[in-house]
Design a protein around this motif. Structure first.
Motif, short mmCIF file in Angstrom:
data_model
loop_
_atom_site.label_atom_id
_atom_site.label_comp_id
_atom_site.label_asym_id
_atom_site.label_seq_id
_atom_site.Cartn_x
_atom_site.Cartn_y
_atom_site.Cartn_z
N PHE A 173 -6.45 6.60 -29.41
CA PHE A 173 -5.90 6.38 -27.92
C PHE A 173 -4.64 6.78 -27.80
CE2 PHE A 173 -8.86 2.84 -29.27
CZ PHE A 173 -10.05 3.12 -28.33
N SER A 174 -4.18 7.40 -26.83
CA SER A 174 -2.58 7.39 -26.37
C SER A 174 -2.72 7.57 -24.59
CB SER A 174 -2.09 8.87 -26.79
OG SER A 174 -2.89 9.95 -26.35
N PHE A 175 -1.53 6.85 -24.38
CA PHE A 175 -1.13 6.77 -22.72
C PHE A 175 0.17 6.63 -22.56
CE2 PHE A 175 -3.21 2.73 -24.60
CZ PHE A 175 -2.31 1.86 -24.42
N LYS A 176 0.42 7.12 -21.58
CA LYS A 176 1.96 6.81 -20.87
C LYS A 176 2.02 7.25 -19.52
CE LYS A 176 3.87 11.27 -22.13
NZ LYS A 176 4.90 12.17 -22.87
N ASP A 177 3.02 6.87 -19.04
CA ASP A 177 3.17 7.20 -17.58
C ASP A 177 1.81 6.68 -16.74
OD1 ASP A 177 5.56 8.41 -18.05
OD2 ASP A 177 4.57 10.22 -18.42
N LEU A 178 1.36 5.66 -17.00
CA LEU A 178 0.01 4.94 -16.16
C LEU A 178 0.35 3.64 -15.95
CD1 LEU A 178 -2.78 6.58 -18.38
CD2 LEU A 178 -2.30 7.11 -15.63
N GLY A 179 0.73 3.13 -14.81
CA GLY A 179 1.25 1.99 -14.57
C GLY A 179 -0.12 0.85 -14.21
N GLN A 180 0.36 -0.38 -14.68
CA GLN A 180 -0.59 -1.29 -14.54
C GLN A 180 0.01 -2.80 -13.99
OE1 GLN A 180 -3.07 -2.03 -18.31
NE2 GLN A 180 -4.81 -0.78 -17.44
N LEU A 181 -0.41 -3.16 -12.83
CA LEU A 181 0.11 -4.36 -12.48
C LEU A 181 -1.31 -5.11 -11.92
CD1 LEU A 181 3.47 -3.73 -10.57
CD2 LEU A 181 3.19 -4.57 -12.78
#
Length: 315
Positions: A173-181
């Protein structure tokens, strides 16, 4: 640091009935129980000072296992969210979530929302899983489920942290620049690792804030606790860890019916004396379970335990 309960006190919680109905532990009356029964039992545990109520996790049960396991397994996030809305203080534990079946950002979204809506009452209990068909149908490598869980846990630490845009770079898995509120209400979600295999024990030691054994009898607990402590020190993890145990079945008072040979029955003083031994072994929280013939009897057992036995657990 994510210690849930005060150090030095033996805390009690319970796996809820109805929401999972394996023949190993389900009572006959649960087969026709309703959401109202589940709600009433959770409210009783909340009133009786239980530290947590817990729910299990399976997505789908193959026919070959449906006999012993049944196919009754409520979704943990949906169930705990429902319970969050009808209880006030009790913690909400997934015991255990099979995190490897889902992408960590899906789990992060679900459990962050649950923690946010419940005012910070989530305890994330996790396990590797054991039903091969469940993994295969969801496209997850069953043989590598331990490694998948390890990386999922690392990814979730980032995804459940304080950052609106979490970042993680791993093999799977890799992730960035994805917002979660919304973010979780708790600064750090406590993660309790379930299982008693060598791999699960190591995972609890290195990645867990707590350990949920899989049915270890009392005489096996000291060696497991010592092993986790040793592995934790070797890994340089200095945060405290909370050790759990699942008790024998209980019945407060004299049952007047056959509750099985392993069930601990009797007056509050005798039960408390027996359960205090867990604290002496190094256990921080006990998961209790009660024999019952209907919802009313179970609610009575929960209430009696909270009123009569619990005050004696830390004498």
């Amino acid at each position: 640091m994510a210690r849930v309960f005060p150090q030095g006190r033996l805390v009690y919680g319970m796996q809820l009935p109805v929401q999972s109905q394996s023949t190993i532990y389900a009572e006959p009356w649960e087969a026709s129980a309703t959401a109202a029964d589940l709600a009433g039992i959770a409210r009783a545990a909340d009133r009786a000072g239980f530290g947590y109520v817990a729910t299990c996790d399976h997505v789908a049960i193959p026919r070959r296992l449906a006999g012993p396991m049944s196919t009754v397994w409520y979704d943990p996030v949906a169930t705990l969210s429902f319970l969050a809305g009808i209880t006030e203080r009790v913690r909400l534990l997934s015991h255990v979530a099979i995190l490897g079946l889902r992408h960590p950002l899906i789990s992060a979204k679900q459990y962050a929302t649950l923690d946010h809506l419940s005012g910070g009452r989530l305890i994330l209990g996790v396990g590797a899983g054991h039903v091969q068909e469940e993994f295969e149908i969801l496209g997850v490598d069953f043989a590598r489920r331990g490694a998948v869980l390890d990386e999922t846990l690392d990814a979730l630490r980032a995804a459940l942290g304080p950052e609106e845009y979490p970042e993680f770079e791993g093999e799977l898995f890799s992730f960035k620049d994805l917002g979660q509120l919304p973010r979780p209400a708790q600064e750090r979600i406590p993660v309790w690792v379930g299982g008693s295999s060598p791999a699960a024990v190591r995972r609890a030691a290195v990645r867990g804030d707590g350990w949920l054994p899989q049915g270890d009898p009392r005489d096996k607990l000291p060696a497991q606790i010592a092993r986790i402590t040793e592995l934790r020190e070797a890994a340089g993890v200095t945060d405290p860890i909370e050790f759990g145990a699942i008790t024998e079945p209980l019945y407060v008072g004299e049952p007047g019916w056959d509750t099985g040979r392993r069930t601990l029955t009797g007056k509050a003083e005798a039960l408390a004396e027996s359960l205090r031994e867990y604290g002496a072994l190094g256990v921080d929280q006990i998961q209790v379970r009660f024999r019952s013939r209907d919802r009313a009897e179970l609610v009575h057992q929960i209430t009696a335990f909270g009123a009569e036995v619990a005050p004696l657990l830390n004498d």
